[in-house]
Design an enzyme around this catalytic site. Sequence first.
Site, PDB file in Angstrom:
ATOM      1  N   ASN A  93     -12.023  10.620  -1.646  1.00  0.00           N
ATOM      2  CA  ASN A  93     -12.685  10.019  -3.068  1.00  0.00           C
ATOM      3  C   ASN A  93     -12.635   8.223  -3.007  1.00  0.00           C
ATOM      4  O   ASN A  93     -12.829   7.708  -2.104  1.00  0.00           O
ATOM      5  CB  ASN A  93     -12.126   9.978  -4.683  1.00  0.00           C
ATOM      6  CG  ASN A  93     -12.124  10.917  -4.979  1.00  0.00           C
ATOM      7  OD1 ASN A  93     -12.873  12.172  -5.059  1.00  0.00           O
ATOM      8  ND2 ASN A  93     -10.786  11.329  -6.085  1.00  0.00           N
ATOM      9  N   CYS A 142       1.022  -0.958   0.017  1.00  0.00           N
ATOM     10  CA  CYS A 142       0.370  -0.221   0.101  1.00  0.00           C
ATOM     11  C   CYS A 142       0.900   1.345   0.112  1.00  0.00           C
ATOM     12  O   CYS A 142       1.951   1.034   0.544  1.00  0.00           O
ATOM     13  CB  CYS A 142      -0.558  -0.096   1.502  1.00  0.00           C
ATOM     14  SG  CYS A 142      -1.975   1.695   1.427  1.00  0.00           S
ATOM     15  N   HIS A 148      -4.998   1.250   7.873  1.00  0.00           N
ATOM     16  CA  HIS A 148      -5.406   0.999   7.446  1.00  0.00           C
ATOM     17  C   HIS A 148      -5.693   0.711   7.158  1.00  0.00           C
ATOM     18  O   HIS A 148      -7.118  -0.222   6.821  1.00  0.00           O
ATOM     19  CB  HIS A 148      -4.688  -0.228   6.147  1.00  0.00           C
ATOM     20  CG  HIS A 148      -4.777  -0.674   4.680  1.00  0.00           C
ATOM     21  ND1 HIS A 148      -3.392   0.301   3.809  1.00  0.00           N
ATOM     22  CD2 HIS A 148      -5.315  -1.345   4.301  1.00  0.00           C
ATOM     23  CE1 HIS A 148      -4.753  -0.443   2.829  1.00  0.00           C
ATOM     24  NE2 HIS A 148      -5.437  -1.488   3.215  1.00  0.00           N
ATOM     25  N   HIS A 163      -7.847   8.521   2.682  1.00  0.00           N
ATOM     26  CA  HIS A 163      -7.148  10.123   2.142  1.00  0.00           C
ATOM     27  C   HIS A 163      -8.273  11.105   1.944  1.00  0.00           C
ATOM     28  O   HIS A 163      -8.921  10.873   1.289  1.00  0.00           O
ATOM     29  CB  HIS A 163      -5.736   9.758   1.501  1.00  0.00           C
ATOM     30  CG  HIS A 163      -6.318   9.442   0.163  1.00  0.00           C
ATOM     31  ND1 HIS A 163      -6.175   8.839  -0.040  1.00  0.00           N
ATOM     32  CD2 HIS A 163      -5.967  10.571  -1.109  1.00  0.00           C
ATOM     33  CE1 HIS A 163      -6.930   8.334  -1.476  1.00  0.00           C
ATOM     34  NE2 HIS A 163      -6.707   9.337  -2.087  1.00  0.00           N
ATOM     35  N   HIS A 191      -6.440   3.493  -0.188  1.00  0.00           N
ATOM     36  CA  HIS A 191      -6.376   3.790   1.608  1.00  0.00           C
ATOM     37  C   HIS A 191      -6.426   4.911   2.063  1.00  0.00           C
ATOM     38  O   HIS A 191      -6.236   5.857   1.341  1.00  0.00           O
ATOM     39  CB  HIS A 191      -4.346   3.751   1.696  1.00  0.00           C
ATOM     40  CG  HIS A 191      -3.685   4.157   3.783  1.00  0.00           C
ATOM     41  ND1 HIS A 191      -3.145   3.023   4.369  1.00  0.00           N
ATOM     42  CD2 HIS A 191      -4.748   5.105   4.261  1.00  0.00           C
ATOM     43  CE1 HIS A 191      -2.872   3.924   5.256  1.00  0.00           C
ATOM     44  NE2 HIS A 191      -3.804   4.689   5.446  1.00  0.00           N
ATOM     45  N   CYS A 207       0.939   2.851   3.326  1.00  0.00           N
ATOM     46  CA  CYS A 207       1.319   3.064   4.286  1.00  0.00           C
ATOM     47  C   CYS A 207       2.642   2.669   4.581  1.00  0.00           C
ATOM     48  O   CYS A 207       3.127   3.044   5.125  1.00  0.00           O
ATOM     49  CB  CYS A 207       0.835   1.105   4.378  1.00  0.00           C
ATOM     50  SG  CYS A 207      -1.214   0.703   5.213  1.00  0.00           S
ATOM     51  N   HIS A 261      -8.470  14.476   0.271  1.00  0.00           N
ATOM     52  CA  HIS A 261      -7.995  15.941   0.640  1.00  0.00           C
ATOM     53  C   HIS A 261      -8.013  17.565   0.538  1.00  0.00           C
ATOM     54  O   HIS A 261      -9.279  17.137   1.215  1.00  0.00           O
ATOM     55  CB  HIS A 261      -7.722  16.461  -1.719  1.00  0.00           C
ATOM     56  CG  HIS A 261      -7.637  14.120  -2.042  1.00  0.00           C
ATOM     57  ND1 HIS A 261      -6.867  15.246  -2.819  1.00  0.00           N
ATOM     58  CD2 HIS A 261      -8.635  13.686  -2.634  1.00  0.00           C
ATOM     59  CE1 HIS A 261      -6.737  13.669  -4.031  1.00  0.00           C
ATOM     60  NE2 HIS A 261      -7.899  12.792  -3.058  1.00  0.00           N
TER      61      HIS A 261
HETATM   62  P1  5GP Z   1      -7.046   9.279  -5.138  1.00  0.00           P
HETATM   63  O1  5GP Z   1      -7.208   9.534  -6.487  1.00  0.00           O
HETATM   64  O2  5GP Z   1      -7.114   7.867  -4.875  1.00  0.00           O
HETATM   65  O3  5GP Z   1      -8.287  10.302  -4.774  1.00  0.00           O
HETATM   66  O4  5GP Z   1      -6.197  10.282  -4.671  1.00  0.00           O
HETATM   67  C1  5GP Z   1      -3.962   9.811  -4.933  1.00  0.00           C
HETATM   68  C2  5GP Z   1      -4.341  11.134  -4.831  1.00  0.00           C
HETATM   69  O5  5GP Z   1      -2.449  10.811  -4.386  1.00  0.00           O
HETATM   70  C3  5GP Z   1      -3.664  11.878  -6.030  1.00  0.00           C
HETATM   71  O6  5GP Z   1      -4.205  13.510  -5.851  1.00  0.00           O
HETATM   72  C4  5GP Z   1      -1.905  11.733  -6.453  1.00  0.00           C
HETATM   73  O7  5GP Z   1      -1.437  13.280  -6.615  1.00  0.00           O
HETATM   74  C5  5GP Z   1      -1.558  11.608  -5.126  1.00  0.00           C
HETATM   75  N1  5GP Z   1       0.176  10.664  -4.605  1.00  0.00           N
HETATM   76  C6  5GP Z   1      -0.105  10.110  -6.160  1.00  0.00           C
HETATM   77  N2  5GP Z   1       1.081   8.548  -5.609  1.00  0.00           N
HETATM   78  C7  5GP Z   1       2.182   9.930  -4.378  1.00  0.00           C
HETATM   79  C8  5GP Z   1       2.947  10.214  -3.838  1.00  0.00           C
HETATM   80  O8  5GP Z   1       3.618   9.090  -4.169  1.00  0.00           O
HETATM   81  N3  5GP Z   1       2.666  11.111  -3.101  1.00  0.00           N
HETATM   82  C9  5GP Z   1       2.243  12.085  -3.170  1.00  0.00           C
HETATM   83  N4  5GP Z   1       2.646  13.084  -1.791  1.00  0.00           N
HETATM   84  N5  5GP Z   1       1.015  12.227  -3.201  1.00  0.00           N
HETATM   85  C10 5GP Z   1       0.706  10.772  -4.045  1.00  0.00           C
HETATM   86 ZN    ZN Z   2      -2.800   1.575   3.576  1.00  0.00          ZN
END
Ligand code: 5GP
Ligand code: ZN
Length: 112
Positions: free
Chosen positions: A85, A3, A45, A98, A96, A6, A100
């Site tokens: 999301n 992950c 997680h 998160h 995992h 993680c 924004h």
């Molecule tokens: P999701 O699309 O799952 O809502 O958001 C995932 C977010 O994680 C995206 O905004 C993407 O830019 C961010 N992200 C993906 N990989 C990494 C990483 O390795 N480091 C950081 N800081 N952000 C990441």
């Molecule tokens: Zn995780």
Amino acid sequence: MDCLFCKIIAGEIPSTRVYEDEDCILIKDINPQAKIHYLLIPKGHFEDIGDIAHKDPDLLSRCLSKITALADSLGLEGGYRLVTNKGKNGCQSVKHIHIHVLGGEKLSEKMS
Ligand code: 5GP
Ligand code: ZN
């Protein structure tokens, strides 16, 4: 477990942390969608908002409270937007939970 978040929490993959405590980390998104774009990541997680809300609603609540407490010190005194999301239609790419945290400027009135 394979992950990404993680691994970021464990420090195995580098990130820019702007805040950390026993419950969560707050990092800069690697691909910012606003002048300020952080990711609030609970340390446990959980796959998504539904998973954490079901299994540990107190942790989710504490994590959300941190944003309100920290907002001014994070450059978000003008307001901010929280987005999480979930699933395919929500275009969740990292499985995992998160949240924004977007701000630092006037955001679009349109949400998608
Ligand atoms: P999701 O699309 O799952 O809502 O958001 C995932 C977010 O994680 C995206 O905004 C993407 O830019 C961010 N992200 C993906 N990989 C990494 C990483 O390795 N480091 C950081 N800081 N952000 C990441
Ligand atoms: Zn995780």
